[in-house]
Design a protein around this motif. Sequence first.
Motif, mmCIF file in Angstrom:
data_model
loop_
_atom_site.group_PDB
_atom_site.id
_atom_site.type_symbol
_atom_site.label_atom_id
_atom_site.label_comp_id
_atom_site.label_asym_id
_atom_site.label_seq_id
_atom_site.Cartn_x
_atom_site.Cartn_y
_atom_site.Cartn_z
ATOM 1 N N GLU A 1 -3.056 3.004 -1.436
ATOM 2 C CA GLU A 1 -4.353 2.536 -0.924
ATOM 3 C C GLU A 1 -4.439 2.738 0.593
ATOM 4 O O GLU A 1 -3.506 2.417 1.326
ATOM 5 C CB GLU A 1 -4.528 1.055 -1.255
ATOM 6 C CG GLU A 1 -5.875 0.479 -0.811
ATOM 7 C CD GLU A 1 -5.915 -1.046 -0.897
ATOM 8 O OE1 GLU A 1 -7.002 -1.604 -0.664
ATOM 9 O OE2 GLU A 1 -4.859 -1.658 -1.162
ATOM 10 N N ARG B 1 0.826 -1.233 0.000
ATOM 11 C CA ARG B 1 0.000 0.000 0.000
ATOM 12 C C ARG B 1 0.851 1.270 0.000
ATOM 13 O O ARG B 1 0.349 2.328 -0.346
ATOM 14 C CB ARG B 1 -0.944 -0.024 1.205
ATOM 15 C CG ARG B 1 -2.002 -1.103 1.090
ATOM 16 C CD ARG B 1 -2.942 -1.123 2.289
ATOM 17 N NE ARG B 1 -3.820 -2.269 2.230
ATOM 18 C CZ ARG B 1 -4.069 -3.097 3.238
ATOM 19 N NH1 ARG B 1 -3.507 -2.890 4.417
ATOM 20 N NH2 ARG B 1 -4.875 -4.118 3.095
ATOM 21 N N HIS C 1 3.165 1.675 -2.021
ATOM 22 C CA HIS C 1 3.349 1.904 -3.461
ATOM 23 C C HIS C 1 2.040 2.296 -4.143
ATOM 24 O O HIS C 1 2.033 3.163 -5.021
ATOM 25 C CB HIS C 1 3.916 0.645 -4.127
ATOM 26 C CG HIS C 1 5.261 0.224 -3.625
ATOM 27 N ND1 HIS C 1 6.389 1.019 -3.735
ATOM 28 C CD2 HIS C 1 5.661 -0.910 -2.989
ATOM 29 C CE1 HIS C 1 7.434 0.390 -3.199
ATOM 30 N NE2 HIS C 1 7.016 -0.784 -2.737
ATOM 31 N N THR C 2 0.954 1.666 -3.749
ATOM 32 C CA THR C 2 -0.339 1.918 -4.420
ATOM 33 C C THR C 2 -1.055 3.143 -3.859
ATOM 34 O O THR C 2 -1.914 3.716 -4.533
ATOM 35 C CB THR C 2 -1.273 0.707 -4.267
ATOM 36 O OG1 THR C 2 -1.572 0.509 -2.859
ATOM 37 C CG2 THR C 2 -0.623 -0.561 -4.815
#
Length: 289
Positions: free
Chosen positions: A63, A58, A60-61
């Motif tokens: 989210e 997360r 990286h994303t």
Amino acid sequence: MEKHTVKKQYSCQVCGSAFSQTSHLNSHMRTHTGERPYSCQVCGASFSLNSTLRNHIRTHTGEKPYSCQVCGASFSQNGTLKIHQRMHTGEKPYSCQICEASFSRNCYLKMHLRVHTGEKPYSCQICGTTFSRNASVKIHQRMHTGEKPYSCKICGAAFSRNVHLKIHQRIHTGEKPYSCQTCEAAFKDSSKLKRHIRSHTSERPYVCQICDFAFRNSTHLKDHMRTHTAERPYSCQVCGASFSKSGTLKNHMRTHTGEKPYSCQVCGASFSENATLKRHIRLHTRGKQ
């Protein structure tokens, strides 16, 4: 009603910890072996648990599936959300056994305990100064590197600490949140208020160990100590003259720049030093006395 207890039949042969499932034992064993079978496909970081890898991904994303029902702030991990919620509830489950101070996070308690133990495990690699917190080392090291990551959006002035930037911004906003209860004088930061209060109490807590002269603030003591050591750390980049005080260097620099920032409100004459202006003003007031 009878409580149902789960039998923990799988034991670690290294430390004796017991688990109800073999999968839990297998995960635990990696704390001993150092095995990290779960790798991030983006940056290559590896983890002992699949759940830790999912949390990492997360970063990286971007989210953030866990949201606070009170203020709407969102987080990548459920544990971080729980810690955040204590800000709203006021819950502080971690208590100091020495002074009963309580904290919302265990890491804050650990840092606090060093107040009692005197432990300073973090050292500056340049000068050897030690600190109780790693964050304090990072801030201190900016003194050596000259790094100033916090910049004023209005005038561009840069600072090594965010708190110094906030104090500076009050120059632009005019905010003076710290008020004297005796005379109602107001100040941009609490340290200036503390120094001011000593003008009412006559307290002079900073004492010279050589001649016993006492001062209201530590800066004045440091300046005074140079009368004993003859240290002159402030040097003019134009002519090489050196001074014991930064303020004296600033006044000296005006002999090179010709700057005269202190103006008489009566006749408009301007001066490079405030003390010279005050002497000049007496010329106007002398005949009126």
